[in-house]
Design a protein around this motif. Sequence first.
Motif, short mmCIF file in Angstrom:
data_model
loop_
_atom_site.label_atom_id
_atom_site.label_comp_id
_atom_site.label_asym_id
_atom_site.label_seq_id
_atom_site.Cartn_x
_atom_site.Cartn_y
_atom_site.Cartn_z
N LEU A 135 -22.93 -97.31 -6.95
CA LEU A 135 -23.91 -98.20 -5.99
C LEU A 135 -23.60 -99.36 -6.01
O LEU A 135 -23.73 -100.27 -4.74
N GLU A 136 -23.16 -100.29 -7.03
CA GLU A 136 -22.87 -101.50 -7.04
C GLU A 136 -21.55 -101.51 -6.14
O GLU A 136 -21.14 -102.59 -5.69
N GLU A 137 -20.84 -100.72 -6.45
CA GLU A 137 -19.36 -100.69 -5.76
C GLU A 137 -19.54 -100.66 -4.13
O GLU A 137 -19.02 -101.26 -3.59
N TYR A 138 -20.61 -99.79 -4.04
CA TYR A 138 -20.77 -99.75 -2.59
C TYR A 138 -21.39 -100.79 -1.84
O TYR A 138 -21.08 -101.22 -0.66
N VAL A 139 -22.40 -101.47 -2.70
CA VAL A 139 -23.00 -102.79 -2.11
C VAL A 139 -21.85 -103.73 -2.04
O VAL A 139 -21.86 -104.55 -0.83
N THR A 140 -20.88 -103.89 -2.86
CA THR A 140 -19.93 -104.84 -2.81
C THR A 140 -19.08 -104.75 -1.73
O THR A 140 -18.58 -105.70 -0.86
N HIS A 141 -18.77 -103.44 -1.45
CA HIS A 141 -18.02 -103.16 -0.50
C HIS A 141 -18.84 -103.23 0.93
O HIS A 141 -17.78 -103.87 2.02
N TYR A 142 -19.82 -102.86 0.92
CA TYR A 142 -20.43 -102.89 2.22
C TYR A 142 -20.85 -104.33 2.52
O TYR A 142 -21.14 -104.91 4.15
N GLU A 143 -21.07 -105.46 1.79
CA GLU A 143 -21.39 -106.39 2.13
C GLU A 143 -20.06 -107.22 2.73
O GLU A 143 -20.22 -108.09 3.77
N THR A 144 -18.83 -106.74 2.26
CA THR A 144 -17.68 -107.38 2.83
C THR A 144 -17.57 -106.77 4.27
O THR A 144 -17.15 -107.38 5.27
N VAL A 145 -17.80 -105.33 4.59
CA VAL A 145 -18.00 -104.69 5.82
C VAL A 145 -18.93 -105.59 6.79
O VAL A 145 -18.45 -105.88 7.84
N LEU A 146 -19.79 -105.91 6.45
CA LEU A 146 -20.93 -106.57 7.21
C LEU A 146 -20.61 -107.95 7.58
O LEU A 146 -20.53 -108.25 8.65
N ALA A 147 -19.89 -108.74 6.66
CA ALA A 147 -19.28 -110.06 6.87
C ALA A 147 -18.14 -109.95 7.85
O ALA A 147 -18.00 -110.83 8.89
N GLU A 148 -17.18 -108.73 7.65
CA GLU A 148 -16.17 -108.96 8.70
C GLU A 148 -16.45 -108.49 10.06
O GLU A 148 -15.87 -108.95 11.00
N GLN A 149 -17.48 -107.49 10.03
CA GLN A 149 -17.88 -107.22 11.46
C GLN A 149 -18.49 -108.27 12.20
O GLN A 149 -18.35 -108.44 13.43
N GLU A 150 -19.22 -109.09 11.31
CA GLU A 150 -19.90 -110.25 11.93
C GLU A 150 -18.83 -111.38 12.52
O GLU A 150 -18.90 -111.94 13.57
N THR A 151 -18.03 -111.53 11.53
CA THR A 151 -16.68 -112.33 12.10
C THR A 151 -15.98 -111.71 13.32
O THR A 151 -15.70 -112.39 14.29
#
Length: 213
Positions: A135-151
């Motif tokens: 879950l911690e791996e998923y959260v870290t990965h998905y935080e990157t996903v959201l940041a890159e989508q916004e950018t």
Amino acid sequence: MKKKYLVTHLFAVSFFLAACGNNDVAEALESTSSVDSQKEQIVSDLNAITEQEKSLQSAFETTLSQDESLSTLADGTSSVFENVATRSNSLSKLKETTSSMKDEQILLDEKTSAKLPQDEIDRLTTSMAELTGTLEEYVTHYETVLAEQETYFTDLGKEEATYETLTTGMETINEHDSKTKEVLLQLDQQLVEVQDVYNNTTESLNKLDESSN
């Protein structure tokens, strides 16, 4: 007189030990009940993110069809940004639940009473540790996903954006999507494992609780 006192004292000690045993079982049952609630919340949070993600494509297509100048991407009012924010909130909830499960795991690890089914509790805490780690791996990965989508969406709204901006960003999003699906598959398997071990542990604890009453 001394003999009578000794017998009475032994009965008191015996009762005290039995009471302690009952408390250990009751506390373990309370902890495992919390684990079940946390697991259900984790499933709910993951499902919420997945469902919200499904709406991103339609939100993006609506923006492209209704806003030829892409001004809503430039000023941040496109519904794609709302979608990103909503998923970010769900991810924060998932992060909190993951932390709570880790705390519960520590509490269960500390329960070493001989009255408890230690092997089953150990299997439960091990499966919980594996789940929270992923879950911690998923959260870290998905935080990157959201940041890159916004950018990505912001960059599309800039005057200097090109067709390459569109395609390169989409390729990155698709790569992240493959990783997301991979981690979700692992989480699905681990959630099933936690549920199975939880069921066995709870059944044993309930039998101990009934037999001690």
